[in-house]
Structures are given as C-alpha cells and as structure tokens.
Motif scaffolding. Sequence first.
Motif, PDB file in Angstrom:
ATOM      1  N   TYR A  90       0.802  -1.224   0.000  1.00 26.10           N
ATOM      2  CA  TYR A  90       0.000   0.000   0.000  1.00 26.10           C
ATOM      3  C   TYR A  90       0.835   1.275   0.000  1.00 26.10           C
ATOM      4  O   TYR A  90       0.311   2.356  -0.267  1.00 26.10           O
ATOM      5  N   ARG A  93       3.818   5.931   2.845  1.00 25.85           N
ATOM      6  CA  ARG A  93       3.007   7.027   3.381  1.00 25.85           C
ATOM      7  C   ARG A  93       1.717   6.521   4.046  1.00 25.85           C
ATOM      8  O   ARG A  93       1.418   6.913   5.185  1.00 25.85           O
ATOM      9  N   PRO A  94       0.920   5.648   3.400  1.00 20.19           N
ATOM     10  CA  PRO A  94      -0.263   5.118   4.088  1.00 20.19           C
ATOM     11  C   PRO A  94       0.072   4.376   5.370  1.00 20.19           C
ATOM     12  O   PRO A  94      -0.691   4.442   6.346  1.00 20.19           O
ATOM     13  N   SER A  95       1.207   3.670   5.385  1.00 21.04           N
ATOM     14  CA  SER A  95       1.602   2.942   6.597  1.00 21.04           C
ATOM     15  C   SER A  95       1.853   3.905   7.752  1.00 21.04           C
ATOM     16  O   SER A  95       1.448   3.645   8.897  1.00 21.04           O
ATOM     17  N   TYR A 201      -0.565  13.760   5.609  1.00 25.76           N
ATOM     18  CA  TYR A 201      -1.635  13.792   4.616  1.00 25.76           C
ATOM     19  C   TYR A 201      -1.227  14.660   3.425  1.00 25.76           C
ATOM     20  O   TYR A 201      -1.666  14.441   2.295  1.00 25.76           O
ATOM     21  N   GLU A 205       4.370  10.388  -1.490  1.00 21.48           N
ATOM     22  CA  GLU A 205       4.795   9.008  -1.323  1.00 21.48           C
ATOM     23  C   GLU A 205       6.282   8.901  -1.641  1.00 21.48           C
ATOM     24  O   GLU A 205       6.864   9.766  -2.293  1.00 21.48           O
TER      25      GLU A 205
END
Length: 273
Positions: A90, A93-95, A201, A205
């Motif tokens: 994923y 950044r999402p992690s 946010y 990435e």
Amino acid sequence: MLSDSEDDTQTLYSRSSNQDKTPKKMYMLAALAAIGGFLFGYDTGVVSGAIFLVRRDMNLDDMWHEIIVSGTIVAAILSSFFTGTIANRYGRRPSILIASLNFALGSLIMAFAVGKGVLLFGRILVGVGVGLASTTVPMYIGECSTPDLRGTLVTLNILAVTFGQMVAGIVCGMLAKSDNGWRYMLGLATGPAVIQLLGFYLMPESPRFLVKQGKFGEAQNVLSSIRSPYHQIQDEMEDIKISCSDTTTVSMLEFIKGFTKDRHAKQSVFLGC
C-alpha cells in the motif's frame, strides 16, 4: 565592474550553492517522519511512571499490571511482522498515516479509559502504531533523502526515540502528584500524533515505491519537489529503476526460511542485537 572571468566565477559559485541547497520540504518531511520515533519512545517510556497511578486508581492485581505494561510491546512485535507487507503493498506514506491514527486513537482511549479493559485496548492500538512506525519511518526517510543526508536524517529518527523517552520521564515526574495524572501522561501523545497525521496527509509518497509501482512520472515529480534545483533528477530516477529491478520482494515465510539457512545473516542479526 566585474571582469568576464570574475562574473563567470560568481555565477558558478551561485549555481554550486543552489545545487547544495536542500529544499525545506525535505527537512519538513524528515521532521514529520521523526515524530513517529518520538511517539515510539514516549509511549513505551511513559507507562513506567503512569502504571503505579493506574494500579492505585483501578485496583489492578499483578496480572493486569503486567498485561497493561507489556500490551504495547507485544502488539508492536506482532504488528511488525506485517509491516513490510503493508508498506510494500500500500505504500510507505499510508503505513505512516495508519501508525499516526493508531497513536492518536490509542492515546485518546487511554486518557478517557473507564476500565482496565479499555485501557488495555488503547495500549494495544498504540503498540500497533509503534510496530508500524519503527519499521516504516526509517524506510521512508532513507528512500526520500539524498545519500549525503541519509545517515543524518535516519539518525534523527533514532534521536527522536530517545528524546521521547526522556520527555516521558519528565512528564511522569511533573504529573506524579496530580489528580488523574496518569490520564494526562498517556493522553499527551495525542498532540504529536495528530500533527504527524495531518502533516503526512500533505506529504508525498516515497519515490522508490512509486517507481516499483510503475508510476515514473509521479516519482519524478516527487523527486523534483524534494531535491535542489540543479539536482540530476533523471540520473537518480535511473538509479532507482535499476535498484528496483534488482530487488525481489519475498513473503515473511520465505524470508524466515532463507534467514535460517544463511549463516552470515544470522551472525549479523546476532551481533546487531
């Protein structure tokens, strides 16, 4: 008036200075990422002072005392087994966003916990955040920074861990005699967690992850935003592509099987630990 040679020298000096100048976004990115290290240190350290007040207010027996203290560490260990898979599938950044959310929610739940079960749930959430952040943050910083800054910025994250532990000790000392002091101790981590959540946010990435996903244009735009004006973006893009093509992703089970058969890997891990 300056001669032509002096003018050329001044121009070259100006370009050299601009080339060495790292964009502020790179430092902001590293600072936001290092908040994860701070939360790691704070949340693992603050329980040492808070637990005695919790035990008094909630009448904990020895077993619950041990469970609440170790809950974060156990959750961090278990979640760390899946961190690499999440980051590779994923993104980095999402992690980190998930880790920040866990830090924020876990801290809030602990601050307003009405029972030991709720408090344990908050500790587990924070532990998942620790497991995610401890692996993904250094990876993200390393992939976004230039080689000359990589060591410094990754070290910044380690310093943030120890700084968080120091702050936790100071906070525990200051609030030890306050009414419901343990709630403030455990809940104060919400602030940094929210800052990291909102900040990341807006952050990009990792360029390396984008290249692995085949998003070369997006990766180049990210590199341009975190590199100096005269940086050789195309050269770095080619280096990343070559590196990614030479790297294979394996599952945790395959890694464990390979690790147990590699004598040098086992020696390195033993010495590092």
